[in-house]
Enzyme design. Structure first.
Site, PDB file in Angstrom:
ATOM      1  N   HIS A  20       0.831  -1.211   0.000  1.00 57.52           N
ATOM      2  CA  HIS A  20       0.000   0.000   0.000  1.00 57.52           C
ATOM      3  C   HIS A  20       0.862   1.257   0.000  1.00 57.52           C
ATOM      4  O   HIS A  20       1.706   1.425   0.876  1.00 57.52           O
ATOM      5  CB  HIS A  20      -0.872  -0.042   1.260  1.00 57.52           C
ATOM      6  CG  HIS A  20      -1.977   0.959   1.310  1.00 57.52           C
ATOM      7  ND1 HIS A  20      -2.294   1.639   2.457  1.00 57.52           N
ATOM      8  CD2 HIS A  20      -2.862   1.379   0.365  1.00 57.52           C
ATOM      9  CE1 HIS A  20      -3.337   2.424   2.227  1.00 57.52           C
ATOM     10  NE2 HIS A  20      -3.696   2.297   0.968  1.00 57.52           N
ATOM     11  N   GLU A  28       0.533  -0.414  -4.723  1.00 60.80           N
ATOM     12  CA  GLU A  28      -0.617   0.469  -4.924  1.00 60.80           C
ATOM     13  C   GLU A  28      -0.133   1.895  -4.734  1.00 60.80           C
ATOM     14  O   GLU A  28       0.747   2.162  -3.905  1.00 60.80           O
ATOM     15  CB  GLU A  28      -1.693   0.142  -3.871  1.00 60.80           C
ATOM     16  CG  GLU A  28      -2.999   0.915  -4.028  1.00 60.80           C
ATOM     17  CD  GLU A  28      -3.135   2.182  -3.196  1.00 60.80           C
ATOM     18  OE1 GLU A  28      -4.180   2.820  -3.270  1.00 60.80           O
ATOM     19  OE2 GLU A  28      -2.180   2.549  -2.456  1.00 60.80           O
ATOM     20  N   ASP A  58      -1.662   6.284  -5.128  1.00 59.36           N
ATOM     21  CA  ASP A  58      -2.776   7.211  -5.349  1.00 59.36           C
ATOM     22  C   ASP A  58      -2.327   8.284  -6.331  1.00 59.36           C
ATOM     23  O   ASP A  58      -1.288   8.918  -6.119  1.00 59.36           O
ATOM     24  CB  ASP A  58      -3.174   7.879  -4.027  1.00 59.36           C
ATOM     25  CG  ASP A  58      -3.508   6.861  -2.952  1.00 59.36           C
ATOM     26  OD1 ASP A  58      -4.512   6.156  -3.120  1.00 59.36           O
ATOM     27  OD2 ASP A  58      -2.759   6.768  -1.962  1.00 59.36           O
ATOM     28  N   HIS A 107      -2.077  11.159  -1.722  1.00 59.23           N
ATOM     29  CA  HIS A 107      -3.347  10.611  -1.256  1.00 59.23           C
ATOM     30  C   HIS A 107      -4.375  11.699  -0.993  1.00 59.23           C
ATOM     31  O   HIS A 107      -5.472  11.676  -1.542  1.00 59.23           O
ATOM     32  CB  HIS A 107      -3.115   9.785   0.016  1.00 59.23           C
ATOM     33  CG  HIS A 107      -4.368   9.189   0.560  1.00 59.23           C
ATOM     34  ND1 HIS A 107      -5.219   9.875   1.407  1.00 59.23           N
ATOM     35  CD2 HIS A 107      -4.949   7.983   0.365  1.00 59.23           C
ATOM     36  CE1 HIS A 107      -6.259   9.106   1.706  1.00 59.23           C
ATOM     37  NE2 HIS A 107      -6.113   7.951   1.089  1.00 59.23           N
ATOM     38  N   GLU A 157      -4.476   3.718  -8.083  1.00 59.18           N
ATOM     39  CA  GLU A 157      -5.755   4.224  -7.603  1.00 59.18           C
ATOM     40  C   GLU A 157      -5.928   5.649  -8.117  1.00 59.18           C
ATOM     41  O   GLU A 157      -5.143   6.544  -7.778  1.00 59.18           O
ATOM     42  CB  GLU A 157      -5.839   4.207  -6.072  1.00 59.18           C
ATOM     43  CG  GLU A 157      -7.240   4.655  -5.662  1.00 59.18           C
ATOM     44  CD  GLU A 157      -7.447   4.882  -4.183  1.00 59.18           C
ATOM     45  OE1 GLU A 157      -6.680   4.350  -3.352  1.00 59.18           O
ATOM     46  OE2 GLU A 157      -8.401   5.614  -3.867  1.00 59.18           O
TER      47      GLU A 157
HETATM   48  O1  G3P Z   1      -6.537   1.367  -3.163  1.00 59.66           O
HETATM   49  C1  G3P Z   1      -6.739   0.808  -1.904  1.00 59.66           C
HETATM   50  C2  G3P Z   1      -6.683   1.833  -0.808  1.00 59.66           C
HETATM   51  O2  G3P Z   1      -5.558   2.626  -0.981  1.00 59.66           O
HETATM   52  C3  G3P Z   1      -7.921   2.678  -0.787  1.00 59.66           C
HETATM   53  O3  G3P Z   1      -7.979   3.587   0.268  1.00 59.66           O
HETATM   54  O4  G3P Z   1      -7.732   5.821   1.251  1.00 59.66           O
HETATM   55  O5  G3P Z   1      -5.858   4.206   1.400  1.00 59.66           O
HETATM   56  O6  G3P Z   1      -6.415   5.281  -0.761  1.00 59.66           O
HETATM   57  P1  G3P Z   1      -6.949   4.765   0.547  1.00 59.66           P
HETATM   58 MG    MG Z   2      -5.104   4.311  -2.167  1.00 59.29          MG
END
Ligand code: G3P
Ligand code: MG
Length: 244
Positions: free
Chosen positions: A12, A39, A41, A54, A114
């Site tokens: 993440h 992953e 953002d 993010h 994302e």
């Molecule tokens: O993409 C999975 C996760 O990252 C979604 O939530 O808020 O951590 O971007 P967040």
């Molecule tokens: Mg995310």
């Protein structure tokens, strides 16, 4: 079910909380721990450059002020996105999406992008991110998985680059999620991990889609998801789980 080229384990924001999220330093640290899929953002600068962050606001993870999406890239590129985390990472810059994409491709790593639009520019963000991804991954065997909580962003990505795989992110099973996922021809549902149960996994698999979860930081929760037969786990704990 669709063929699935991605590993089960996904780091993440690069390396969870061990390094400043969504920076190249974080991705490098995740890779040092053995991780092969990440992953991140992605949102747009005011002049349309996709970059990693993010929050909509700059304050938590940079020394900037205000909304990141309101500022041009040449201003964002000067910010410190590492000092908030620790001295070790002082001066670490915000990366462009292209920076991180090139690093993944050079190292044979997989990416889950994302699409995290600044509120109000959902469709434009989906379109621009998809166009960049298609250009950067052209001719490569495994494209990035595009995901978003915002159906408008996925819709625009689908219109721009229908061949890129899409995943609908869900923090609740809101009314209509199933129909929207089907309309968007998603290959995956990416859920808050607590939402998965046998019936929902069977429904999603029965529809030909994969079941992914975020953000799974406990061994018992990961084991439950493996036992349920789900397909992917996004975690901060690159130091706890073995991604092999
Ligand atoms: O993409 C999975 C996760 O990252 C979604 O939530 O808020 O951590 O971007 P967040
Ligand atoms: Mg995310």
């Amino acid at each position: 079910m669709n063929s699935w080229p991605y590993p089960r384990w996904i780091a993440h924001r690069g390396a969870g909380k061990l390094a400043p999220e969504n920076t190249l330093a974080a991705f490098r640290l995740g890779a040092e721990h053995g991780w092969r899929m990440f992953e991140c953002d992605v949102k747009l600068s005011a002049d349309g450059v996709p970059f990693l962050m993010h929050d909509a606001a700059l304050e938590r993870t940079t020394n900037g002020v205000g909304t990141g999406g309101d500022q041009p890239w040449d201003q964002l590129a000067r910010l410190d996105a590492g000092s908030w985390h620790s001295r070790r990472y002082a001066g670490e810059p915000l990366p462009t999406f292209e920076n991180v994409a090139r690093w993944c491709l050079a190292n044979g790593f997989f990416l889950n992008v994302e699409i995290k639009p600044t509120p109000g520019v959902e469709a434009r963000t989906g379109q621009v991110v998809a166009d960049h991804a298609a250009r950067i991954w052209q001719g490569r065997a495994v494209p990035p998985l595009l995901s978003s909580f915002r159906p408008e962003a996925l819709q625009a990505a689908m219109q721009a680059q229908p061949q890129l795989p899409r995943g609908l992110l869900l923090d609740t099973l809101w009314d209509g999620w199933w129909d929207i996922a089907r309309q968007l021809q998603c290959v995956a549902i990416v859920c808050n991990h607590a939402l998965w149960d046998r019936a929902t996994v069977a429904q999603v698999h029965g529809g030909g889609m994969r079941c992914l979860s975020y953000t799974v930081n406990d061994e018992w929760a990961a084991q439950r998801l493996v036992d349920l037969g789900t397909d992917g786990i996004i975690t901060d704990r690159v130091d706890l789980f073995s991604p092999a």
